[in-house]
Design a protein around this motif. Structure first.
Motif, mmCIF file in Angstrom:
data_model
loop_
_atom_site.group_PDB
_atom_site.id
_atom_site.type_symbol
_atom_site.label_atom_id
_atom_site.label_comp_id
_atom_site.label_asym_id
_atom_site.label_seq_id
_atom_site.Cartn_x
_atom_site.Cartn_y
_atom_site.Cartn_z
ATOM 1 N N ILE A 1 2.863 17.392 -19.241
ATOM 2 C CA ILE A 1 4.122 16.633 -19.168
ATOM 3 C C ILE A 1 5.204 17.375 -19.957
ATOM 4 C CG2 ILE A 1 5.280 14.478 -19.828
ATOM 5 C CD1 ILE A 1 2.538 13.061 -19.333
ATOM 6 N N LEU A 2 4.856 17.851 -21.151
ATOM 7 C CA LEU A 2 5.820 18.586 -21.977
ATOM 8 C C LEU A 2 6.242 19.883 -21.304
ATOM 9 C CD1 LEU A 2 4.295 17.983 -25.512
ATOM 10 C CD2 LEU A 2 6.377 16.990 -24.577
ATOM 11 N N LYS A 3 5.305 20.542 -20.622
ATOM 12 C CA LYS A 3 5.644 21.770 -19.906
ATOM 13 C C LYS A 3 6.638 21.469 -18.787
ATOM 14 C CE LYS A 3 3.789 25.762 -17.446
ATOM 15 N NZ LYS A 3 5.098 25.948 -16.871
ATOM 16 N N GLU A 4 6.417 20.377 -18.064
ATOM 17 C CA GLU A 4 7.338 19.994 -16.987
ATOM 18 C C GLU A 4 8.723 19.661 -17.542
ATOM 19 O OE1 GLU A 4 5.672 16.864 -14.603
ATOM 20 O OE2 GLU A 4 3.807 17.958 -14.310
ATOM 21 N N ALA B 1 12.130 21.632 -16.692
ATOM 22 C CA ALA B 1 13.282 20.913 -16.143
ATOM 23 C C ALA B 1 14.546 21.136 -16.973
ATOM 24 C CB ALA B 1 12.980 19.420 -16.049
ATOM 25 N N LEU B 2 14.393 21.218 -18.292
ATOM 26 C CA LEU B 2 15.571 21.294 -19.175
ATOM 27 C C LEU B 2 15.853 22.692 -19.708
ATOM 28 C CD1 LEU B 2 15.064 17.973 -21.158
ATOM 29 C CD2 LEU B 2 16.589 18.399 -19.230
ATOM 30 N N GLY B 3 14.883 23.585 -19.608
ATOM 31 C CA GLY B 3 15.091 24.970 -20.033
ATOM 32 C C GLY B 3 15.504 25.098 -21.483
ATOM 33 N N GLU B 4 16.532 25.902 -21.716
ATOM 34 C CA GLU B 4 16.970 26.221 -23.074
ATOM 35 C C GLU B 4 17.792 25.110 -23.731
ATOM 36 O OE1 GLU B 4 15.881 28.850 -24.876
ATOM 37 O OE2 GLU B 4 14.600 29.048 -23.126
#
Length: 98
Positions: free
Chosen positions: A32-35, A39-42
């Motif tokens: 979930i954290l990876k997704e 999704a939000l990038g930097e």
């Protein structure tokens, strides 16, 4: 602790995941954290902190259960939740502080 303080003082939101390697729900949070990061990038930083290796920090922040997620903005805690948090809920919380 001083290094942690520096990390959470960033202008962009910093999501801290307090986890344990033996914790099933913590393992469920990883993808979930990876997704969320994808999704939000930097625009967001995500830190994973193993409570077994960082007991003093976990105690100082009153982390009683894992996973515990804490969102910081400019060094201030703006949100906190224990347990598995779904991607859509995390995105909503983080986007509020971007």
């Amino acid at each position: 602790m001083s290094k942690f303080s520096e990390l959470v003082k960033q202008d962009k939101p910093v999501l801290v995941d307090f986890f344990a390697t033996w914790c099933g729900p913590c393992k469920a949070m990883s993808p979930i954290l990876k997704e969320v990061k994808d999704a939000l990038g930097e625009s967001v930083s995500i830190l994973k902190i193993d409570v077994d290796k960082n007991q003093a920090l976990a105690s100082q922040l009153h982390v009683k259960g894992v996973p515990t997620l804490i969102l910081y903005k400019s060094g201030k805690q703006v949100w906190r939740q224990s347990g598995v948090v779904q991607k859509s809920d995390l995105l909503q919380v983080i986007k509020r502080d971007i």
